[in-house]
Design an enzyme around this catalytic site. Structure first.
Site, PDB file in Angstrom:
ATOM      1  N   SER A 114       3.057   0.215   4.024  1.00 51.69           N
ATOM      2  CA  SER A 114       2.632   0.027   2.646  1.00 51.69           C
ATOM      3  C   SER A 114       2.425   1.391   1.986  1.00 51.69           C
ATOM      4  O   SER A 114       3.293   2.254   2.064  1.00 51.69           O
ATOM      5  CB  SER A 114       1.379  -0.855   2.608  1.00 51.69           C
ATOM      6  OG  SER A 114       1.177  -1.386   1.328  1.00 51.69           O
ATOM      7  N   ASP A 144       5.663  -6.378   3.111  1.00 58.31           N
ATOM      8  CA  ASP A 144       4.670  -5.385   3.535  1.00 58.31           C
ATOM      9  C   ASP A 144       4.321  -5.493   5.025  1.00 58.31           C
ATOM     10  O   ASP A 144       3.905  -6.540   5.510  1.00 58.31           O
ATOM     11  CB  ASP A 144       3.404  -5.598   2.701  1.00 58.31           C
ATOM     12  CG  ASP A 144       2.469  -4.414   2.714  1.00 58.31           C
ATOM     13  OD1 ASP A 144       2.108  -3.959   3.806  1.00 58.31           O
ATOM     14  OD2 ASP A 144       2.099  -3.940   1.613  1.00 58.31           O
TER      15      ASP A 144
END
Length: 335
Positions: A42, A199
């Site tokens: 991320s 993610d």
């Protein structure tokens, strides 16, 4: 510093909280504690790419270029005289502004996801502009061929499999980093090699597995920067309860992951890894929507907090409080 030790930097997800990681890296850089391998997911993958994709002398400047390019919203000024209530209101306003306007250079405003061409990737925001920012700030030739190894993690949205991008085995491009930061429902999944990816923090927000599964052969200092704290005060409002829920959902992953790897290393004499977890622990001023607060004063405070944590780590190493080179996996926390 410590020329006989492999230094690995592991960076967790946390969106706007990632400024803490940038400040911590600045402290490491100032004390010549440079990583030879950076791993992130991320926003941690974004910071890791900015570090590994820049020459050492420009890394801090590259991080500043990214973090200081924020959306300027209402009350985006530093007022030391603000009361705690007014500071909370300022941060809340900044987060609300980002929720409407997006963050320039990273994700687009809420209405952009409704434009033609976005119907096949349901999300609130678009992240195409993140690719352009990465192309501008990251030297991808250096990232893929440089001395600092880069790894990012993602998750296959269709089958839940973990996916790892590693410059030791493949060429990494902006779409790999976008995929690592594609948190549903906020951001659209990214197609990479025929797979739709999201993610990596959904599986492991502190991506230790790539390092601990195959650490360097030399004694290793693994510095893991965790943006969401496991410990915190008992929430007393709905906002505090919401923020604490976010922390626990992701921070509990880190606790379980470390315990699992400690069990896996037990009895082994062929690996020497010192794992130092550095949490962004002092979040008393943060709000429930902290991950969307990109306002200048908040980013500066997080950067400063990270820098102080980095200095504490360096001081602990220099004082001998953190021993590197012992057999097995030796985990500690520096706050």
């Amino acid at each position: 510093m410590m020329p006989d030790v492999a230094v690995v930097l592991v960076l967790s997800g946390g969106n706007a909280l990632g400024a803490f990681q940038a400040g911590l890296y600045e402290a490491l850089h100032a004390h010549d504690l440079e990583p030879e391998w950076v791993v992130g997911t991320s926003v941690g993958a974004i910071n890791a790419a900015l570090i590994a994709g820049s020459p050492a002398e420009r890394r801090v400047g590259t991080l500043r270029s990214f973090w200081q390019s924020h959306v300027v919203g209402p009350l985006d000024l530093t007022h030391p005289w603000l009361s705690p209530e007014m500071e909370t209101a300022r941060r809340s306003t900044a987060a609300a502004w980002t929720a409407v306007a997006g963050r320039y250079g990273v994700f687009g405003p809420i209405l952009s996801a409704k434009l033609p061409g976005f119907h096949d990737a349901p999300s609130i925001y678009e992240t195409d502009q993140l690719a352009a920012t990465l192309e501008r700030l990251v030297d991808f030739d250096r990232l893929n061929d440089g001395a600092c190894r880069f790894t990012a993690t993602a998750v296959d949205v269709t089958n839940g499999e973990d996916v790892v991008f590693d410059t030791a085995t493949q060429s990494v491009r902006p779409e790999h980093i976008r995929a690592s930061a594609a948190l549903p429902v906020l951001f659209p999944p990214v197609e990479v090699d025929g797979r739709w990816l999201v993610d990596g923090g959904l599986s492991a927000n502190l991506p230790l597995d790539p390092v601990l599964a195959d650490p360097p052969s030399r004694p290793t200092l693994c510095i893991a920067v965790d943006l969401l704290p496991l410990s915190g005060e008992r929430p007393r409002t709905l906002g505090e309860a919401s923020g604490r829920m976010q922390d626990l959902m992701f921070a509990a992953q880190s606790r379980r992951s470390i315990a699992r790897w400690q069990a896996a290393y037990e009895g082994r004499t062929d690996r020497r890894v010192t794992l130092v977890r550095i949490p962004y622990a002092d979040q008393g001023d943060e709000i429930a929507g902290k991950a969307l607060d990109f306002s200048g004063p908040t980013i500066a405070k997080r950067w400063s907090a990270g820098h102080r944590a980095g200095v504490r780590l360096v001081d602990a190493i220099n004082a001998g409080a953190i021993a590197v080179g012992a057999v097995g996996l030796n985990a500690t926390v520096v706050t």
